[in-house]
Design a protein around this motif. Structure first.
Motif, PDB file in Angstrom:
ATOM      1  N   MET A   1       0.847  -1.186   0.000  1.00  0.00           N
ATOM      2  CA  MET A   1       0.000   0.000   0.000  1.00  0.00           C
ATOM      3  C   MET A   1       0.884   1.237   0.000  1.00  0.00           C
ATOM      4  SD  MET A   1      -2.704   1.362   2.871  1.00  0.00           S
ATOM      5  CE  MET A   1      -3.894   0.089   2.614  1.00  0.00           C
ATOM      6  N   LYS A   2       0.524   2.192  -0.861  1.00  0.00           N
ATOM      7  CA  LYS A   2       1.266   3.442  -0.922  1.00  0.00           C
ATOM      8  C   LYS A   2       0.976   4.293   0.308  1.00  0.00           C
ATOM      9  CE  LYS A   2       0.192   5.605  -4.684  1.00  0.00           C
ATOM     10  NZ  LYS A   2      -0.222   6.120  -5.972  1.00  0.00           N
ATOM     11  N   GLU A   3       1.926   5.155   0.640  1.00  0.00           N
ATOM     12  CA  GLU A   3       1.690   6.118   1.717  1.00  0.00           C
ATOM     13  C   GLU A   3       0.557   7.058   1.285  1.00  0.00           C
ATOM     14  OE1 GLU A   3       3.143   7.005   4.955  1.00  0.00           O
ATOM     15  OE2 GLU A   3       3.404   4.855   4.665  1.00  0.00           O
ATOM     16  N   PRO A   4      -0.295   7.435   2.206  1.00  0.00           N
ATOM     17  CA  PRO A   4      -1.379   8.352   1.837  1.00  0.00           C
ATOM     18  C   PRO A   4      -0.844   9.765   1.646  1.00  0.00           C
ATOM     19  CG  PRO A   4      -1.369   8.034   4.192  1.00  0.00           C
ATOM     20  CD  PRO A   4      -0.326   7.089   3.630  1.00  0.00           C
ATOM     21  N   LYS A   5      -1.625  10.557   0.907  1.00  0.00           N
ATOM     22  CA  LYS A   5      -1.372  11.993   0.856  1.00  0.00           C
ATOM     23  C   LYS A   5      -2.095  12.590   2.060  1.00  0.00           C
ATOM     24  CE  LYS A   5      -3.191  12.511  -3.167  1.00  0.00           C
ATOM     25  NZ  LYS A   5      -3.837  13.075  -4.327  1.00  0.00           N
ATOM     26  N   ILE A   6      -1.485  13.575   2.687  1.00  0.00           N
ATOM     27  CA  ILE A   6      -2.152  14.288   3.772  1.00  0.00           C
ATOM     28  C   ILE A   6      -2.684  15.591   3.168  1.00  0.00           C
ATOM     29  CG2 ILE A   6      -1.913  15.330   6.059  1.00  0.00           C
ATOM     30  CD1 ILE A   6      -1.562  12.250   6.007  1.00  0.00           C
ATOM     31  N   GLU A   7      -3.993  15.745   3.217  1.00  0.00           N
ATOM     32  CA  GLU A   7      -4.651  16.893   2.590  1.00  0.00           C
ATOM     33  C   GLU A   7      -5.414  17.685   3.643  1.00  0.00           C
ATOM     34  OE1 GLU A   7      -5.317  17.452  -0.939  1.00  0.00           O
ATOM     35  OE2 GLU A   7      -4.277  15.707  -1.728  1.00  0.00           O
ATOM     36  N   LYS A   8      -5.416  19.005   3.477  1.00  0.00           N
ATOM     37  CA  LYS A   8      -6.288  19.832   4.319  1.00  0.00           C
ATOM     38  C   LYS A   8      -7.565  20.088   3.535  1.00  0.00           C
ATOM     39  CE  LYS A   8      -6.987  23.702   7.220  1.00  0.00           C
ATOM     40  NZ  LYS A   8      -6.574  24.931   7.807  1.00  0.00           N
ATOM     41  N   LEU A   9      -8.637  19.503   4.017  1.00  0.00           N
ATOM     42  CA  LEU A   9      -9.939  19.667   3.382  1.00  0.00           C
ATOM     43  C   LEU A   9     -10.572  20.958   3.877  1.00  0.00           C
ATOM     44  CD1 LEU A   9     -12.190  18.063   1.692  1.00  0.00           C
ATOM     45  CD2 LEU A   9     -13.182  17.604   3.930  1.00  0.00           C
ATOM     46  N   GLN A  10     -11.081  21.759   2.956  1.00  0.00           N
ATOM     47  CA  GLN A  10     -11.879  22.915   3.335  1.00  0.00           C
ATOM     48  C   GLN A  10     -13.289  22.419   3.661  1.00  0.00           C
ATOM     49  OE1 GLN A  10     -10.399  25.911   3.742  1.00  0.00           O
ATOM     50  NE2 GLN A  10      -8.577  24.771   3.154  1.00  0.00           N
ATOM     51  N   LYS A  11     -14.025  23.182   4.449  1.00  0.00           N
ATOM     52  CA  LYS A  11     -15.391  22.810   4.784  1.00  0.00           C
ATOM     53  C   LYS A  11     -16.147  22.442   3.504  1.00  0.00           C
ATOM     54  CE  LYS A  11     -18.767  25.760   5.921  1.00  0.00           C
ATOM     55  NZ  LYS A  11     -19.588  26.704   6.704  1.00  0.00           N
ATOM     56  N   MET A  12     -16.908  21.365   3.568  1.00  0.00           N
ATOM     57  CA  MET A  12     -17.585  20.856   2.381  1.00  0.00           C
ATOM     58  C   MET A  12     -19.059  20.628   2.699  1.00  0.00           C
ATOM     59  SD  MET A  12     -16.380  17.488   0.215  1.00  0.00           S
ATOM     60  CE  MET A  12     -16.455  16.338   1.584  1.00  0.00           C
ATOM     61  N   GLN A  13     -19.913  21.019   1.755  1.00  0.00           N
ATOM     62  CA  GLN A  13     -21.356  20.815   1.890  1.00  0.00           C
ATOM     63  C   GLN A  13     -21.778  19.666   0.986  1.00  0.00           C
ATOM     64  OE1 GLN A  13     -21.913  23.322   4.764  1.00  0.00           O
ATOM     65  NE2 GLN A  13     -23.746  22.503   3.850  1.00  0.00           N
ATOM     66  N   LEU A  14     -22.477  18.704   1.570  1.00  0.00           N
ATOM     67  CA  LEU A  14     -22.992  17.569   0.817  1.00  0.00           C
ATOM     68  C   LEU A  14     -24.509  17.529   0.935  1.00  0.00           C
ATOM     69  CD1 LEU A  14     -20.477  14.810   2.018  1.00  0.00           C
ATOM     70  CD2 LEU A  14     -20.341  16.187  -0.069  1.00  0.00           C
ATOM     71  N   VAL A  15     -25.142  16.975  -0.083  1.00  0.00           N
ATOM     72  CA  VAL A  15     -26.582  16.743  -0.048  1.00  0.00           C
ATOM     73  C   VAL A  15     -26.823  15.303  -0.471  1.00  0.00           C
ATOM     74  CG1 VAL A  15     -28.799  17.300  -1.144  1.00  0.00           C
ATOM     75  CG2 VAL A  15     -27.259  19.138  -0.467  1.00  0.00           C
TER      76      VAL A  15
END
Length: 160
Positions: A1-15
């Motif tokens: 398994m590859k190392e994951p990318k570490i990402e900063k997610l901005q607030k997200m709206q889902l429906v």
């Protein structure tokens, strides 16, 4: 398994739609079966991706039990929440760090993949789980139940 990318997610709206389930009473197919026929009624879609989201109760992973219930969502990302379609709700995913793991395979391969993330990668990383929604982002390379299907698993983390 590859190392994951570490990402900063901005607030997200889902429906989308959600259901209460457990791993021992997996109702994912029922959830997506209810969502997909009405997905096009969602206005202001931000992209063509689908989001499979789990909202786990506090302590879920510390006291793991396959019978413990959590909230599972089938959703799409929106620019803003307006005019929710009938029987749909919105979910706000707060900003924060995520470990992003690319996955290729079928749903049958997911438990072993997750076992590696939580049993091997996480304990040996400089991160710990954060109490925010987990999600799989299913983009253009996602092909339901196909061994060539690709998606990204986003696991909420914070520095230890």
């Amino acid at each position: 398994m590859k190392e994951p990318k570490i990402e900063k997610l901005q607030k997200m709206q889902l429906v989308g739609k959600h259901i209460t389930m457990s791993l021992s009473n997996n109702r994912t197919a029922e959830l997506w079966g209810a969502f997909m026929p009405v997905r096009d009624s969602v206005l202001n879609r931000a992209n063509d991706n689908y989001y499979s989201v789990e909202v786990y109760p506090e302590g879920y992973f510390e006291h793991f039990n396959p019978n413990t219930e959590f909230e599972k969502w089938a959703a799409v990302k929106v620019e803003e929440v307006t005019d929710l379609p009938e029987a749909m709700e919105s979910l706000t995913v707060p900003e924060g760090l995520y470990a992003v793991f690319p996955f290729k395979g079928t749903p049958a391969n997911v438990p072993q993949f997750m076992q590696h993330i939580f049993g091997v990668w996480l304990p040996h990383s400089k991160y710990q789980l954060d109490n925010r929604p987990h999600f799989a982002l299913m983009g253009e390379k996602y092909k339901n139940n196909d061994p060539e299907s690709e998606e990204d698993f986003w696991v909420p983390v914070r520095l230890k």
